[in-house]
Design an enzyme around this catalytic site. Sequence first.
Site, mmCIF file in Angstrom:
data_model
loop_
_atom_site.group_PDB
_atom_site.id
_atom_site.type_symbol
_atom_site.label_atom_id
_atom_site.label_comp_id
_atom_site.label_asym_id
_atom_site.label_seq_id
_atom_site.Cartn_x
_atom_site.Cartn_y
_atom_site.Cartn_z
ATOM 1 N N ARG A 108 0.875 -1.191 0.000
ATOM 2 C CA ARG A 108 0.000 0.000 0.000
ATOM 3 C C ARG A 108 0.894 1.217 0.000
ATOM 4 N NH1 ARG A 108 -5.111 1.592 3.722
ATOM 5 N NH2 ARG A 108 -6.026 0.236 2.167
ATOM 6 N N HIS A 135 -7.546 0.661 -6.107
ATOM 7 C CA HIS A 135 -7.734 -0.146 -4.884
ATOM 8 C C HIS A 135 -8.448 -1.451 -5.268
ATOM 9 C CE1 HIS A 135 -7.890 -1.196 -0.820
ATOM 10 N NE2 HIS A 135 -8.735 -0.318 -0.321
ATOM 11 N N GLN A 138 -10.198 -4.026 -2.642
ATOM 12 C CA GLN A 138 -11.462 -3.533 -2.094
ATOM 13 C C GLN A 138 -12.623 -3.905 -3.010
ATOM 14 O OE1 GLN A 138 -12.203 -1.685 0.836
ATOM 15 N NE2 GLN A 138 -14.239 -2.288 0.156
ATOM 16 N N ASP A 230 -17.290 7.098 -0.965
ATOM 17 C CA ASP A 230 -15.997 6.996 -0.275
ATOM 18 C C ASP A 230 -15.661 8.379 0.258
ATOM 19 O OD1 ASP A 230 -13.484 6.176 0.615
ATOM 20 O OD2 ASP A 230 -12.554 6.277 -1.373
ATOM 21 N N CYS A 270 -16.296 1.703 1.251
ATOM 22 C CA CYS A 270 -15.100 0.897 1.523
ATOM 23 C C CYS A 270 -14.627 1.051 2.959
ATOM 24 C CB CYS A 270 -13.989 1.268 0.545
ATOM 25 S SG CYS A 270 -13.493 2.992 0.669
ATOM 26 N N ARG A 298 -13.540 -8.374 2.869
ATOM 27 C CA ARG A 298 -12.144 -8.158 2.507
ATOM 28 C C ARG A 298 -11.337 -9.421 2.834
ATOM 29 N NH1 ARG A 298 -9.959 -3.051 2.086
ATOM 30 N NH2 ARG A 298 -8.183 -4.229 1.276
HETATM 31 N N1 CP Z 1 -11.062 -0.012 2.941
HETATM 32 C C1 CP Z 1 -9.767 -0.043 3.300
HETATM 33 O O1 CP Z 1 -8.860 -0.281 2.499
HETATM 34 O O2 CP Z 1 -9.568 0.173 4.635
HETATM 35 P P1 CP Z 1 -8.171 0.435 5.348
HETATM 36 O O3 CP Z 1 -7.657 1.756 4.861
HETATM 37 O O4 CP Z 1 -8.499 0.445 6.811
HETATM 38 O O5 CP Z 1 -7.220 -0.675 4.980
HETATM 39 N N1 NVA Z 2 -9.960 6.744 -1.176
HETATM 40 C C1 NVA Z 2 -9.512 6.359 0.125
HETATM 41 C C2 NVA Z 2 -9.727 4.909 0.360
HETATM 42 C C3 NVA Z 2 -9.341 4.406 1.729
HETATM 43 C C4 NVA Z 2 -9.523 2.932 1.883
HETATM 44 C C5 NVA Z 2 -8.039 6.729 0.280
HETATM 45 O O1 NVA Z 2 -7.277 6.515 -0.653
HETATM 46 O O2 NVA Z 2 -7.665 7.238 1.327
#
Ligand code: CP
Ligand code: NVA
Length: 310
Positions: A108, A135, A138, A230, A270, A298
């Site tokens: 990530r 992502h 997700q 989101d 999400c 997930r």
């Molecule tokens: N939805 C998601 O990816 O959550 P986190 O940022 O907590 O991993």
């Molecule tokens: N769009 C958000 C998703 C978090 C899971 C971000 O990138 O922060």
Amino acid sequence: MSVSMKGKDIISLHDLSREEIEQIVDLGAMMKLRRKAGEEQQLLKGKTLGMIFTKTSTRTRVSFEVGMEQLGGHALYLGANDLQLKLGETIADTARVLSRYLDGIMIRTFAHKDVTDLAEYASIPVINGLTDLLHPCQILADLLTIKEKKGQLDGLKLAYVGDGNNVCHSLMFGTSKVGIDMAIATPEGYEPNQDITKLANEDAKASGATIEIGNDPFVAVDGADIIYTDTWASMGQEAEHAKRVKVMKPFQVNAKLVKAAKKDCLFLHCLPAHRGEEVTDEVADGPHSVIFDEAENRLHAQKAILALVM
Ligand code: CP
Ligand code: NVA
């Protein structure tokens, strides 16, 4: 018939075939049932997944770590601040070295190119746990949730309301691959990335799905089976938070907007949710909301990914 995905990187849903996406969703559903029936799932005994995080996480970190454990393997948390990457070791060398110890890498981070570079130099599968652009994991969990609740994917309509961000981009790929029509409503200037839109439209053409992009949330949710939103300010956009809240206010998913969709529509997010901003408590905790089943999925969808690629 199953498609072999051994050794495959999971970086963008655009790179996966419809069969591969459906296979992950269906295997995730099966693994969920079997786990609940108390069955052992030691498919990755002796295998180790490295998990590189440059951004924070609750769901992704915990679900990957628990998923590896349930599959009989092990997960190693690698905070980017503790790796030599921080002091300038290249991504290529990091990839080559980690490939000698690990069986897979989940990452990530901010720049999407860091993930594609990592995959280029790693000899083990690389899984995208979120970048500024995409992502995918997700959305695989989201498709599992939708199929579980609606019994089908093909032919449904999903409305995405809010910021045209990484989650929106992966939803565009995921829905267009499996035949879900998607309607997007963002404020002007916050539409999804044009390159992603072009690619997703190609996928939609192949499956017969449609993607509509506009600026009116009520138009988007008309006839929708699923409403998705989101955060208005993603990780890395904290400095723009106040400005974004102001611009996106008319895009809040509240009871009035949900009423304008189909009676039996689902609400997905999400998470993490910013209650009172992109969604009200009334919707997040209301009868249409499936956000915590979605979060649980997930784990199941990712176990399917891990089992298939590792
Ligand atoms: N939805 C998601 O990816 O959550 P986190 O940022 O907590 O991993
Ligand atoms: N769009 C958000 C998703 C978090 C899971 C971000 O990138 O922060």
